[in-house]
Scaffold this motif. Structure first.
Motif: not given
Length: 534
Positions: A241-255
């Motif tokens: 759950d935490r891996v998915r949460w922080r991975s999506k956050q990284n992609l959001d910031f990059a976007y």
């Protein structure tokens, strides 16, 4: 006096629109250092000149980066289909002629031979799933005036939380904290409940005005921008759950960075649960120009000590960060990636940690005091409670006291600990009550013969608990002479009532706040202001 006649004597004016410098923004932004005269220490002619020079240098650097990007795109257009492109081998041919070719070599370049160009890796190699959908890099939602050439772009990502929303309070606070001459672009993105958020934004006049002026962009990535988050690799020993949460956050910031990189000189990253200090744009720009004039090597300007909040970058440096985030989005949290990137660039394995720290301090500069405070407690990661606070921000006012007329107060909503309605009315604290239910009443009964109301202000929620607001609640006046009731206002989307009453209206014996629907949250009254005609 009849009920109808009395109701008409109460005047409910339309709130005045702020006179913002929207019309001059395109001209103002490039010349902002000539207009900002807020702080006395930058009013000197020399300081203005230094800021102006720094601004022009940054704009030249930004334009050069844009030109290089366009030049590369133009070169790609001239490359024939077939991969890396094929070019004549004029230079290589002259070198081959100088070689002493052995008889064992069965092939050498001839004059008519060609060689394939070498191409750098692309985003599709980091995120191959993007090739599965032609719309993967097109926003699923974009509300924008597409303004460019501004000084500062601010990214504000948001995701859905369980029974809690901070984004609207944060967006309103960020806009309110800007002086009229500071207005800039603010990028807002949401991925999980796009339609709901967009509709709520478009229902608020202040936000609509900001969008129409080009100050605010609202965008959301296409769902196909994200990989299958259920197939991520487990890393750092974290739960999936935490891996998915922080991975999506990284992609959001990059976007957000990809969207904003060509729009402004600087890019600042915020989150959707922060509080900004008034006039923060002026202070951010002043610090950025000063550091650019004296230390052209800075990479990060830090305006908050927590996580990735308040981090400012040159827009020309964003491509490097974007590639790091896209390459390592599955591996580490975004703030760790930033720190690791700087250490990798600057630190030597042959030197000790103190040398690395010293080098990093030259490019990662901190502004004191902090200009942003983290106020959220409910994390976007389900089950996570986040109570981190930046001690350098200073105290946040949680209530606003006023000298109100004497009154007996009562409430059918149970108060939490010492946060009673009586103490809130006296300006000693804020009222904090348990879950409001339909027909709950907060009452303020004035001493006989009553009072002639001039202005009534009730503000719910506060900086630490922005969602503890009264929403569907009416403000009702009980008239002293006729014993009739008149509705004089209703709480708006921000949990606030601010109404003026015409002089000459009848005496009011009691004010009541009547709750019309149940709430998922507790309720806070952080401001009670009742002004009367003498």
């Amino acid at each position: 006096m009849s009920r109808h006649k009395m109701a008409s004597s109460f005047h409910f004016p339309i709130p005045r629109r702020r006179h913002l410098l929207f019309g001059s923004l395109v001209i103002f932004l490039p010349c902002s250092v000539l207009i900002i005269l807020i702080d006395p220490d930058i009013t000197s002619e020399e300081s203005h000149l230094m800021d102006r020079i720094a601004d022009l240098q940054l704009r030249l650097s930004h334009l050069d980066a844009l030109y290089r990007a366009r030049e590369y795109e133009a070169q790609l257009l001239h490359v024939p289909h077939g991969g890396g492109g094929v070019v004549r081998n004029n230079t290589q041919r002259s070198l081959v002629q100088d070689l002493i070719v052995s008889k064992k070599v069965s092939w050498v370049l001839s004059e008519n031979d060609s060689v394939q160009s070498i191409r750098p890796p692309s985003i599709f190699q980091f995120l191959p799933h993007l090739l599965d959908n032609p719309h993967s890099l097109q926003p699923n939602l974009l509300i924008s005036k597409k303004r460019t050439g501004v000084s500062l772009s601010i990214g504000l990502p948001t995701v859905k939380r369980l029974n809690q929303t901070y984004m609207f309070a944060t967006l309103k606070n960020v806009l309110d904290a800007m002086f009229p001459e500071e207005k800039r672009r603010l990028c807002v993105t949401d991925e999980t409940y796009v339609t709901q958020v967009a509709n709520e934004i478009l229902s608020v006049p202040q936000f609509v005005e900001a969008i129409n002026s080009g100050l605010v962009d609202v965008l959301a990535p296409h769902p196909s921008y994200y990989p299958d988050l259920s197939k991520l690799r487990p890393t750092l020993g974290d739960s999936m759950d935490r891996v998915r949460w922080r991975s999506k956050q990284n992609l959001d910031f990059a976007y957000l960075m990809m969207f904003a990189q060509e729009r402004a000189l600087f890019y600042m990253q915020l989150e959707d649960d922060v509080l900004a200090k008034e006039g923060f744009v002026t202070r951010v720009k002043k610090f950025a120009y000063a550091q650019s004039a004296h230390n052209s090597q800075w990479f990060v300007l830090d305006f908050c000590q927590l996580g990735f909040i308040g981090k400012l970058f040159h827009s020309t440096d964003l491509p490097s960060l974007i590639q790091i985030f896209l390459l390592l989005y599955n591996d580490k949290p975004v703030d760790w990636l930033l720190e690791g990137f700087i250490n990798f660039k600057l630190c030597s394995s042959e030197k000790d940690q103190s040398d690395c720290k010293k080098r990093a301090e030259n490019v990662w500069l901190h502004h004191k005091p902090s200009l942003f405070q983290h106020i959220g407690t409910v994390s976007s990661l389900k089950g996570k409670v986040q109570k981190l606070r930046d001690k350098q921000f200073g105290k946040i006012p949680l209530f606003f006291p006023h000298n109100n007329p004497p009154a007996e107060v009562g409430s059918t909503i149970k108060a939490y600990k010492e946060h009673t309605l009586k103490r809130a009315y006296l300006g000693e604290t804020f009222f904090w009550g348990l879950l409001p239910q339909p027909n709950d009443i907060l009452s303020f009964r004035f001493r006989p013969p009553g009072v002639k109301l001039k202005r009534v202000v009730f503000r719910s929620g506060n900086a630490e608990h922005p969602s503890d607001m009264l929403y569907n609640t009416s403000v009702v006046a009980l008239l002293a002479d006729s014993n009739e009731t008149v509705t004089i206002g209703k709480f708006n989307n921000w949990g606030t009532v601010d109404e003026y009453v015409e002089e000459g209206s009848e005496l009011v014996a009691e004010l009541q706040l009547i709750v019309l629907s149940e709430s998922d949250n507790w309720v806070i009254l952080s401001e009670i202001q009742i002004d009367t005609y003498s």
